[in-house]
Design a protein around this motif. Structure first.
Motif, PDB file in Angstrom:
ATOM      1  N   LEU A  17      -1.341   2.034   3.702  1.00  0.00           N
ATOM      2  CA  LEU A  17      -2.074   0.876   3.183  1.00  0.00           C
ATOM      3  C   LEU A  17      -2.287   1.071   1.680  1.00  0.00           C
ATOM      4  CD1 LEU A  17      -3.783  -1.735   3.524  1.00  0.00           C
ATOM      5  CD2 LEU A  17      -5.757  -0.237   3.962  1.00  0.00           C
ATOM      6  N   VAL A  24      -4.222  -0.332  -1.566  1.00  0.00           N
ATOM      7  CA  VAL A  24      -5.371  -1.147  -1.974  1.00  0.00           C
ATOM      8  C   VAL A  24      -5.406  -1.145  -3.501  1.00  0.00           C
ATOM      9  CG1 VAL A  24      -7.838  -1.532  -1.701  1.00  0.00           C
ATOM     10  CG2 VAL A  24      -6.568  -0.356   0.106  1.00  0.00           C
ATOM     11  N   ARG A  73       0.533  -3.110  -7.367  1.00  0.00           N
ATOM     12  CA  ARG A  73       0.539  -3.111  -5.894  1.00  0.00           C
ATOM     13  C   ARG A  73       1.940  -3.399  -5.348  1.00  0.00           C
ATOM     14  NH1 ARG A  73      -2.833  -6.847  -5.341  1.00  0.00           N
ATOM     15  NH2 ARG A  73      -1.417  -8.574  -4.842  1.00  0.00           N
ATOM     16  N   THR A 116      -0.961  -4.125   2.586  1.00  0.00           N
ATOM     17  CA  THR A 116      -1.622  -4.204   1.277  1.00  0.00           C
ATOM     18  C   THR A 116      -2.975  -4.902   1.385  1.00  0.00           C
ATOM     19  OG1 THR A 116      -0.550  -6.304   0.745  1.00  0.00           O
ATOM     20  CG2 THR A 116       0.589  -4.277   0.077  1.00  0.00           C
ATOM     21  N   ALA A 117      -3.830  -4.650   0.371  1.00  0.00           N
ATOM     22  CA  ALA A 117      -5.127  -5.322   0.234  1.00  0.00           C
ATOM     23  C   ALA A 117      -5.435  -5.405  -1.243  1.00  0.00           C
ATOM     24  CB  ALA A 117      -6.210  -4.558   0.969  1.00  0.00           C
ATOM     25  N   GLY A 121      -9.626  -3.957   1.875  1.00  0.00           N
ATOM     26  CA  GLY A 121      -8.988  -2.715   2.279  1.00  0.00           C
ATOM     27  C   GLY A 121      -9.705  -2.066   3.450  1.00  0.00           C
ATOM     28  N   ARG A 157      -8.783  -3.812   6.609  1.00  0.00           N
ATOM     29  CA  ARG A 157      -7.422  -3.469   7.059  1.00  0.00           C
ATOM     30  C   ARG A 157      -7.365  -2.058   7.658  1.00  0.00           C
ATOM     31  NH1 ARG A 157      -3.323  -6.637   5.225  1.00  0.00           N
ATOM     32  NH2 ARG A 157      -2.362  -5.913   7.162  1.00  0.00           N
ATOM     33  N   VAL A 194      -4.053   5.927   3.094  1.00  0.00           N
ATOM     34  CA  VAL A 194      -4.511   4.846   2.218  1.00  0.00           C
ATOM     35  C   VAL A 194      -4.314   5.295   0.771  1.00  0.00           C
ATOM     36  CG1 VAL A 194      -6.478   3.473   1.453  1.00  0.00           C
ATOM     37  CG2 VAL A 194      -6.202   4.003   3.886  1.00  0.00           C
ATOM     38  N   SER A 230      -5.429   4.036  -2.803  1.00  0.00           N
ATOM     39  CA  SER A 230      -6.388   3.064  -3.326  1.00  0.00           C
ATOM     40  C   SER A 230      -6.682   3.292  -4.803  1.00  0.00           C
ATOM     41  CB  SER A 230      -7.697   3.149  -2.535  1.00  0.00           C
ATOM     42  OG  SER A 230      -8.676   2.289  -3.080  1.00  0.00           O
TER      43      SER A 230
END
Length: 694
Positions: free
Chosen positions: A5, A7, A14, A30-31, A37, A40, A49, A51
Motif C-alpha cells: 500500500l 500512501v 505516488r 494506493t491512498a 491509508g 485501506r 505500507v 507512507s
C-alpha cells in the motif's frame, strides 16, 4: 502475491512508485492521505505500507501510531518516506514503530533494496512467530499428556521469565488465575474443531468481566486465563483487589450462564459438568518485556503470580470456585462475603497461606458510581487472542489424547503375562477378566481398527457348558444389526481358544456420566436409545437380563450402545432347549437392577428388561438407586415389595413413566420397548428432548 500500500498525497510520486513496483511483480494499492491509508490497511491487510510523512488530514506519524494501536493490523510493516533528511524525524518515526525510513529523493535501486530487506525481515518474524506458536503448542501438549497420567502441571502458564526478557516495571497488584476443571475429560468427547469452539465461546464470556473490571496483561494459555489488576495513577479509584474479586465472581456467573450454551450445543454428548476454579493473590508483581518496541509482549512473573496459580490449583480439592488469599481480602475492603477459611501449604513458599472461599460482594456507592469498569478498547485484541489460543489448545489436547490412546494400544503385557497370538489381531493389553473368559484390547491387523477380544480358554478349565454359552452369545449378537447394539465383527477358534471380536468403546460406559450428573434431556435421550436397542433384540427373541449402566457403552458422538450379552437368553423354544443354562430359582443379573421375577425365580420375559430400564431411569434422574439395603436379602426383598420412590420435584412429570417401568407385576409394565417410545413421544413437554431415533 505480496501486497504493498502506497500512501502519498503527491500524485506524481505516488504514481511513479506504483508503476515501478508493479513492474517488479507486486500487487499495489494506493491512498492519498493518512486517513484513507488507515482505512485501506484495515480493509486490505497489506504486507507492507510505504507512507509519506507530510500529508493533509492525517500525517504519516499519526497513521503509524494508529496502525500500531490496532491489534488486528499492529504487525504491518511500515516504511516512512520524507524529504526531511534529519535525525529528529528519523528518530520520531522509529520510536513510533516504523520498520524503515527512506529519505526523498531516492533511486529505484535504493527503494528496491530497502523493500527487499523489509520483506526478508518480515519473513524471519513470521518464521519466529510460527516457531513460538509451535513451542507453545508442544508445551501445552506435554502438560495435557502429563495431566492425563494423573500429574498436575501447575506451571502451564510458564511462570518464569522467558529468556531474553527485560524487567519493565515492578508493581503492587492482584493476580487472577482461572482454569477449567477436568478439561481433558471434556475434550476427549469432542472433535478438535468443537474443542476450539467451546473455548472461544467460554473465553469471550469470561474475559469481558476481567476487562471491564480493569484486568490487564491478559494471557490465554490452554484452558486457563491470567490477568493482573493494578492500582495506577489516574485509573479507577476502586482498589485493584476489589476489582479482581468482582471480576472473579462475574466469571463464575458467566460460567454458570455458559452452561446453558453448552447444554444447547452439546446436550446429547454426555459431557461432564462444566466448572472452573479461580485463584486470587495480592503482592509485588514484576512485569517483564519481551520483543521489539513495535511488537512488545509483556509477561507478569514473581511470587505473587506463582501463589495465585497454586491457589487456583487448590480450588478443586477445596471444592471452592473462588479462592482468595488473606492479602487479597485485606486489600479488597468491606463487603466481601466469604464462606470457608483454611490455610494452605503452597509449593515454592515457606509457611502457609491463609485463604478463604469468596461467595459474594456487597457493592457500595463508590463501586456503583464507577461501575467497577475501566478501559475496554482492547476487546478486539482479546477476541483475536482467544481464537488463536482456542485453536492451539484444541490441537494440543487432542494430540495428547491421541498419544495416550496410542501408548495404551502399544502397551506391553505385565511380566508373567504371556500374550496370546490370534491370527489377524495384535493384542496390546488385558483390560478385564471374569469366569472363564479374558478380555483384551487389540488391533485388527488388516485395517488398524481397535477392537475388544473376548477370549475363552477352550482347552483349559472351560467345560462344554462354558463353550456353549460362549457360542450362544455370538449366535445371539450376530443376528442384530442396530445402531444402539454393540457391533460384532468376528468369531473364531484356535486349538486352545475361542474368541469374539467386538466394538471398542474408547469413552467407556455410562457409569462415569451418571455419577457426574445427567440433565433430563440427556436422560431421555439415553433411555430412548436403550429402548430402541431393547426393541431390536426383543424382536429377535432375545432377553438381555443384565441391563445396567456398566453395560451401556458411549460412542464418540454421544450415542449409546447396549453391550455384554453374556447372560442373555433366547426366547426361541428350540434354542431354549439346547442353550438355556439358567434354571428357575437361579439369580442372574446385577442385584441393584434385578426384576421381581428374577428375584423370585419366575419366568423371564421382555418385561424383565423393562424393569431394569426403569431402575436405570430412576437412578439417572434422581442421582441415586431406588433401592438400597445393608444386605443382599433385604435388597432383593425391596425389589419384590417396596413401592417405587418419588423422583425429585423437577422430574415429577416422569414419575408415571418410571412407575410403569418398575411395576411389580410384569403385566402392568410397558408391553414392549416400542410402547415406551410411543408414550414418550406423546408427552408434549418431552417430545423435543427424547433424542434422535438412531
Amino acid at each position: 502475491m505480496t501486497t504493498i500500500l502506497i500512501v502519498e498525497d503527491d500524485d506524481a510520486i505516488r504514481n511513479n512508485i506504483a508503476r515501478l513496483l508493479k513492474l517488479e511483480g507486486y500487487e499495489i494499492a494506493t491512498a492519498i492521505n493518512g486517513r484513507e491509508g488507515l482505512e485501506r490497511v484495515r480493509q486490505l491487510h497489506p504486507d507492507l505500507v510505504i507512507s509519506d510523512i507530510s500529508m493533509p488530514e492525517m500525517d504519516g506519524f499519526a497513521l503509524l501510531e494508529a496502525v500500531r494501536a490496532d491489534a488486528l493490523i499492529a504487525n504491518t510493516c511500515v516504511m516512512l518516506l520524507t524529504a526531511l533528511d534529519d535525525r529528529a524525524s528519523m528518530r520520531r518515526g522509529m520510536t513510533a514503530g516504523a520498520d524503515d525510513y527512506l529519505a526523498k529523493p531516492f533511486t529505484r535501486v535504493e527503494l528496491l533494496e530497502a523493500l527487499e530487506g523489509l520483506l526478508k525481515k518480515r519473513g524471519r518474524i513470521a518464521d519466529s512467530i510460527q516457531y513460538a506458536v509451535q513451542v507453545r503448542e508442544d508445551h501445552l501438549r506435554q502438560a495435557f499428556t502429563e495431566s492425563l497420567g494423573g500429574n498436575r502441571v501447575p506451571d502451564k502458564f510458564g511462570l518464569e521469565a522467558p529468556e531474553g526478557a527485560i524487567t519493565d516495571q515492578v508493581i503492587e497488584a492482584t493476580v487472577l488465575f482461572s482454569d477449567i476443571r477436568n478439561f481433558t475429560s471434556l475434550a476427549e468427547k469432542l472433535e478438535s474443531s468443537e474443542v476450539a469452539e467451546l473455548l472461544t465461546q467460554y473465553f469471550e464470556r469470561t474475559a469481558e468481566p476481567v476487562l471491564t473490571n480493569g484486568g490487564r496483561h491478559l494471557k490465554f494459555i490452554g484452558d486457563g486465563l491470567m490477568a493482573v489488576f493494578a492500582d495506577t495513577a489516574g485509573g479507577s479509584p476502586i482498589p485493584a483487589a476489589r476489582r479482581a474479586v468482582s471480576a472473579a465472581l462475574a466469571m463464575a456467573l458467566a460460567t454458570h450462564e455458559f452452561r446453558s450454551w453448552l447444554d444447547q450445543r452439546f446436550g446429547e454428548r454426555g459431557l461432564p459438568p462444566f466448572a472452573i476454579g479461580v485463584g486470587l493473590h495480592s503482592g509485588e508483581v514484576t512485569i517483564c518485556r519481551l520483543g521489539t518496541i513495535q511488537n512488545k509482549e509483556t509477561t507478569p512473573i514473581g511470587d505473587t503470580v506463582n501463589t495465585a496459580a497454586r491457589l487456583e490449583a487448590a480450588s478443586k480439592e477445596l471444592g471452592w470456585t473462588v479462592v482468595a488469599s488473606n492479602a487479597t481480602l485485606t486489600r479488597a475492603g468491606d463487603g466481601v462475603q466469604t464462606s470457608g477459611m483454611t490455610s494452605l501449604a503452597v509449593r515454592g513458599r515457606h509457611g502457609y497461606v491463609d485463604v478463604a472461599e469468596i461467595v459474594g460482594l456487597v457493592t457500595n456507592l463508590e463501586d456503583k458510581q464507577h461501575g467497577m469498569a475501566t478501559l475496554t478498547e482492547r476487546a478486539a485484541e482479546i477476541r483475536a487472542a482467544v481464537q488463536v489460543n482456542s485453536e492451539i489448545t484444541a490441537r494440543a489436547v487432542k494430540g495428547a489424547l491421541k498419544s495416550k490412546l496410542t501408548s495404551l494400544m502399544d502397551a506391553q503385557f505385565q511380566p508373567g503375562e504371556a500374550p496370546l497370538r490370534l491370527k489377524g489381531y495384535r493384542l496390546s493389553r488385558k483390560i478385564g477378566s471374569g469366569g472363564m473368559t479374558e478380555v483384551y484390547l487389540a488391533i485388527r491387523e488388516d485395517d488398524g481398527l481397535p477392537v475388544v477380544l473376548k477370549v475363552l480358554d477352550a482347552a483349559g478349565k472351560a467345560t462344554s457348558e462354558h463353550l456353549s454359552r460362549f457360542i450362544q452369545e455370538y449366535t445371539l449378537l450376530s443376528r442384530i444389526v442396530d445402531p444402539h447394539v454393540i457391533r460384532i465383527y468376528d468369531q473364531g477358534f484356535t486349538d486352545d481358544h475361542a474368541y469374539i471380536a467386538m466394538e471398542y468403546f474408547e469413552r467407556g460406559d455410562l457409569r462415569s456420566e451418571l455419577n457426574a450428573g445427567m440433565n433430563q434431556k440427556r436422560v431421555l435421550a439415553v433411555i430412548s436409545q436403550v429402548a430402541m436397542a431393547l426393541d431390536a433384540i426383543h424382536e429377535r427373541g432375545i432377553i438381555h437380563r443384565d441391563l445396567k449402566p456398566e453395560n451401556i457403552m458411549l460412542r464418540p458422538d454421544g450415542s449409546v450402545a447396549l453391550a455384554d450379552f453374556g447372560v442373555a437368553k433366547s426366547m426361541l423354544a428350540a434354542e431354549n432347549m439346547a442353550l438355556t443354562q439358567t434354571r428357575h430359582g437361579d439369580v442372574v443379573g446385577t442385584p441393584y437392577y434385578l426384576s421381581p421375577e428374577q428375584v423370585a425365580g419366575h419366568a423371564i420375559t421382555p418385561a424383565t428388561d423393562m424393569y431394569s430400564l426403569g431402575v436405570m431411569m430412576y437412578e439417572m434422574l434422581a442421582g441415586e438407586r431406588p433401592f438400597r439395603a445393608d444386605s443382599l436379602d433385604l435388597l432383593l426383598a425391596r425389589h419384590l415389595s417396596a413401592p417405587t420412590p418419588m423422583l425429585p420435584l423437577e422430574h415429577e412429570g416422569l414419575q408415571p413413566v418410571v412407575e410403569k417401568l418398575m411395576a411389580k407385576n410384569p403385566a402392568d409394565r410397558y408391553p414392549t420397548a416400542r410402547s415406551l417410545l410411543d408414550d414418550l413421544a406423546q408427552r408434549p413437554l418431552l417430545r423435543t428432548v427424547a433424542g434422535p431415533a438412531a
